[in-house]
Design a protein around this motif. Structure first.
Motif, PDB file in Angstrom:
ATOM      1  N   GLY A 106     -14.065  -2.227   3.436  1.00  5.95           N
ATOM      2  CA  GLY A 106     -13.744  -2.810   4.738  1.00  5.95           C
ATOM      3  C   GLY A 106     -14.697  -2.357   5.835  1.00  5.95           C
ATOM      4  O   GLY A 106     -15.220  -3.165   6.603  1.00  5.95           O
TER       5      GLY A 106
ATOM      6  N   LEU B 181       1.142   3.971   2.155  1.00  5.76           N
ATOM      7  CA  LEU B 181       0.647   2.634   2.478  1.00  5.76           C
ATOM      8  C   LEU B 181      -0.416   2.719   3.571  1.00  5.76           C
ATOM      9  O   LEU B 181      -1.485   2.111   3.469  1.00  5.76           O
ATOM     10  CB  LEU B 181       1.834   1.808   2.988  1.00  5.76           C
ATOM     11  CG  LEU B 181       1.685   0.310   2.992  1.00  5.76           C
ATOM     12  CD1 LEU B 181       2.049  -0.248   1.619  1.00  5.76           C
ATOM     13  CD2 LEU B 181       2.620  -0.311   4.034  1.00  5.76           C
ATOM     14  N   VAL B 182      -0.121   3.484   4.608  1.00  6.25           N
ATOM     15  CA  VAL B 182      -1.089   3.639   5.703  1.00  6.25           C
ATOM     16  C   VAL B 182      -2.347   4.346   5.200  1.00  6.25           C
ATOM     17  O   VAL B 182      -3.475   3.943   5.530  1.00  6.25           O
ATOM     18  CB  VAL B 182      -0.469   4.416   6.881  1.00  6.25           C
ATOM     19  CG1 VAL B 182      -1.508   4.644   7.967  1.00  6.25           C
ATOM     20  CG2 VAL B 182       0.731   3.673   7.445  1.00  6.25           C
TER      21      VAL B 182
ATOM     22  N   GLU C 131      -3.638   4.277   2.277  1.00  5.84           N
ATOM     23  CA  GLU C 131      -4.405   3.333   1.465  1.00  5.84           C
ATOM     24  C   GLU C 131      -5.172   2.353   2.361  1.00  5.84           C
ATOM     25  O   GLU C 131      -6.343   2.066   2.151  1.00  5.84           O
ATOM     26  CB  GLU C 131      -3.416   2.567   0.582  1.00  5.84           C
ATOM     27  CG  GLU C 131      -3.990   2.022  -0.698  1.00  5.84           C
ATOM     28  CD  GLU C 131      -2.885   1.370  -1.540  1.00  5.84           C
ATOM     29  OE1 GLU C 131      -3.074   0.230  -1.963  1.00  5.84           O
ATOM     30  OE2 GLU C 131      -1.817   2.014  -1.738  1.00  5.84           O
ATOM     31  N   LEU C 132      -4.453   1.844   3.341  1.00  6.99           N
ATOM     32  CA  LEU C 132      -5.062   0.911   4.285  1.00  6.99           C
ATOM     33  C   LEU C 132      -6.229   1.579   5.026  1.00  6.99           C
ATOM     34  O   LEU C 132      -7.315   1.004   5.139  1.00  6.99           O
ATOM     35  CB  LEU C 132      -3.981   0.489   5.273  1.00  6.99           C
ATOM     36  CG  LEU C 132      -4.312  -0.517   6.347  1.00  6.99           C
ATOM     37  CD1 LEU C 132      -3.060  -1.330   6.625  1.00  6.99           C
ATOM     38  CD2 LEU C 132      -4.784   0.125   7.636  1.00  6.99           C
TER      39      LEU C 132
ATOM     40  N   HIS D 163      -9.360   2.014   2.865  1.00  5.97           N
ATOM     41  CA  HIS D 163     -10.132   0.775   2.718  1.00  5.97           C
ATOM     42  C   HIS D 163     -11.123   0.611   3.866  1.00  5.97           C
ATOM     43  O   HIS D 163     -12.265   0.200   3.676  1.00  5.97           O
ATOM     44  CB  HIS D 163      -9.182  -0.426   2.670  1.00  5.97           C
ATOM     45  CG  HIS D 163      -9.876  -1.754   2.718  1.00  5.97           C
ATOM     46  ND1 HIS D 163     -10.615  -2.240   1.668  1.00  5.97           N
ATOM     47  CD2 HIS D 163      -9.958  -2.683   3.705  1.00  5.97           C
ATOM     48  CE1 HIS D 163     -11.123  -3.424   1.998  1.00  5.97           C
ATOM     49  NE2 HIS D 163     -10.737  -3.716   3.221  1.00  5.97           N
ATOM     50  N   TRP D 164     -10.670   0.935   5.067  1.00  9.96           N
ATOM     51  CA  TRP D 164     -11.518   0.726   6.237  1.00  9.96           C
ATOM     52  C   TRP D 164     -12.426   1.909   6.549  1.00  9.96           C
ATOM     53  O   TRP D 164     -13.517   1.726   7.099  1.00  9.96           O
ATOM     54  CB  TRP D 164     -10.650   0.404   7.458  1.00  9.96           C
ATOM     55  CG  TRP D 164     -10.012  -0.947   7.324  1.00  9.96           C
ATOM     56  CD1 TRP D 164      -8.719  -1.215   6.941  1.00  9.96           C
ATOM     57  CD2 TRP D 164     -10.631  -2.217   7.524  1.00  9.96           C
ATOM     58  NE1 TRP D 164      -8.511  -2.570   6.904  1.00  9.96           N
ATOM     59  CE2 TRP D 164      -9.669  -3.218   7.257  1.00  9.96           C
ATOM     60  CE3 TRP D 164     -11.922  -2.617   7.914  1.00  9.96           C
ATOM     61  CZ2 TRP D 164      -9.959  -4.578   7.357  1.00  9.96           C
ATOM     62  CZ3 TRP D 164     -12.194  -3.978   8.014  1.00  9.96           C
ATOM     63  CH2 TRP D 164     -11.221  -4.932   7.737  1.00  9.96           C
TER      64      TRP D 164
ATOM     65  N   ASN E 217       1.011  -3.735   9.360  1.00 13.73           N
ATOM     66  CA  ASN E 217      -0.448  -3.696   9.295  1.00 13.73           C
ATOM     67  C   ASN E 217      -1.088  -4.132  10.611  1.00 13.73           C
ATOM     68  O   ASN E 217      -1.984  -3.478  11.143  1.00 13.73           O
ATOM     69  CB  ASN E 217      -0.900  -4.613   8.146  1.00 13.73           C
ATOM     70  CG  ASN E 217      -2.392  -4.603   7.956  1.00 13.73           C
ATOM     71  OD1 ASN E 217      -3.026  -3.554   8.106  1.00 13.73           O
ATOM     72  ND2 ASN E 217      -2.971  -5.751   7.639  1.00 13.73           N
TER      73      ASN E 217
ATOM     74  N   HIS F  79      -3.902  -2.327  13.377  1.00 18.53           N
ATOM     75  CA  HIS F  79      -5.209  -2.873  13.744  1.00 18.53           C
ATOM     76  C   HIS F  79      -5.298  -3.178  15.241  1.00 18.53           C
ATOM     77  O   HIS F  79      -6.251  -2.787  15.904  1.00 18.53           O
ATOM     78  CB  HIS F  79      -5.487  -4.157  12.950  1.00 18.53           C
ATOM     79  CG  HIS F  79      -5.890  -3.903  11.543  1.00 18.53           C
ATOM     80  ND1 HIS F  79      -7.199  -3.877  11.134  1.00 18.53           N
ATOM     81  CD2 HIS F  79      -5.169  -3.631  10.437  1.00 18.53           C
ATOM     82  CE1 HIS F  79      -7.257  -3.623   9.839  1.00 18.53           C
ATOM     83  NE2 HIS F  79      -6.033  -3.471   9.390  1.00 18.53           N
TER      84      HIS F  79
END
Lengths: 188, 188
Positions: free
Chosen positions: B73, B60-61, B63-64, B67-68, B30, B34
């Motif tokens: 986010g 996973l990426v 989903e992350l 969020h942003w 993660n 970022h």
């Protein structure tokens, strides 16, 4: 002897500002310690200080360092141990200045970084010359939303903001630390 | 227009080596996403690619990023959203090369970094000139113990190892990425 020997870096967790410009103390981040120590070791700096007045945070760091310096971590990953040997914990900036002055025999030039332009700028080239000339130098890196005005008021000079040509100024402190050390100490 | 527009950076999770020099795929981190995205946005690069063939890692990426980019986010931290807009996920290097070639109209110069000296070196100054001259360029960053030989065999050139004057070569990939972008794209 590398010019890095004259450079110390401090990651300041108090006094800093939060998003609303209020005075706070931030929490120590495991990853900041590892990343900045590894970069510091790469460039041969003298010390990497964590400034935090909080006893619980100080114990947390002590525990983490013990794992790597005298425990299992360092056996498994000696390179990490070597980097983390640079780390020191100090409760406040006044104590840090006194400690460096005592060890180096003279007060360091205290230089802060800022994402915004400030007065009293020192150019990277000039700071590089100071290090080559064996002038003790301390770079303060702020956490959270940056060093609080009371810390900024005490520094001797500011490095110019790191610019990539645009107006985006949200570099991680870990990345800013790497860029600053490279600009001051790279061997090319 | 900033020269960064011609630069793309890829963080490669396969094929890489483990500590024993064996071929592995690494897990996406993660924080790498970022940090490198924030640095990439600072220096105005075109894209930041995550190379991973694993469906679970790709989700996973996704989903992350959701969020942003479209979730809570990005509302709370618009600067982070702006950085993460640079991120793309691709399953393999061949697909990445094809995608960039299609978009840019010509194949990028593929440049790898290495903690060890390699042949086919390109100097930072020369790569900087190429970017100013609008030459599409892709920098490959390895995770784990570095890009596997099969990936290295395909690249066009290598940047010289980042040196701080000593023999310690254990920079975090996040820090190496920051130093490389600063050397290629800093406005001073």
């Amino acid at each position: 002897m590398s010019a890095g020997k004259w450079l110390e870096v401090a990651l300041v967790h108090y006094p800093v500002n939060n998003r609303r410009g209020e005075l706070i103390g931030s929490a120590v981040t495991n990853l900041d310690i590892h990343d900045i120590a590894r970069t510091g070791r790469t460039y041969g700096i003298a010390r990497f200080h964590l400034v935090t007045p909080y006893a619980d945070q100080q114990s947390l760091v002590a525990e983490l360092l013990a794992h790597w310096l005298t425990g299992r971590g360092g056996e498994l990953n000696p390179a990490r141990k070597e980097a983390l040997q640079l780390v020191r914990v100090v409760p406040d900036l006044a104590g840090l200045y006194a400690k460096i002055t005592a060890r180096q025999g003279e007060a360091p030039l205290v230089v802060a970084t800022s994402a915004r332009a400030q007065g009293r700028e020192i150019a990277y080239q000039d700071l590089k010359k100071r290090l080559v000339a064996k002038g003790p130098t301390l770079i303060l890196l702020g956490t959270a939303w940056g060093l609080a005005p009371e810390a900024l008021a005490e520094v001797d000079a500011f490095l110019p903001p790191i610019s990539g040509g645009g107006d985006y100024n949200h570099l991680p402190v870990r990345s800013a630390a790497a860029i600053i050390m490279d600009r001051l100490l790279a061997v090319t």
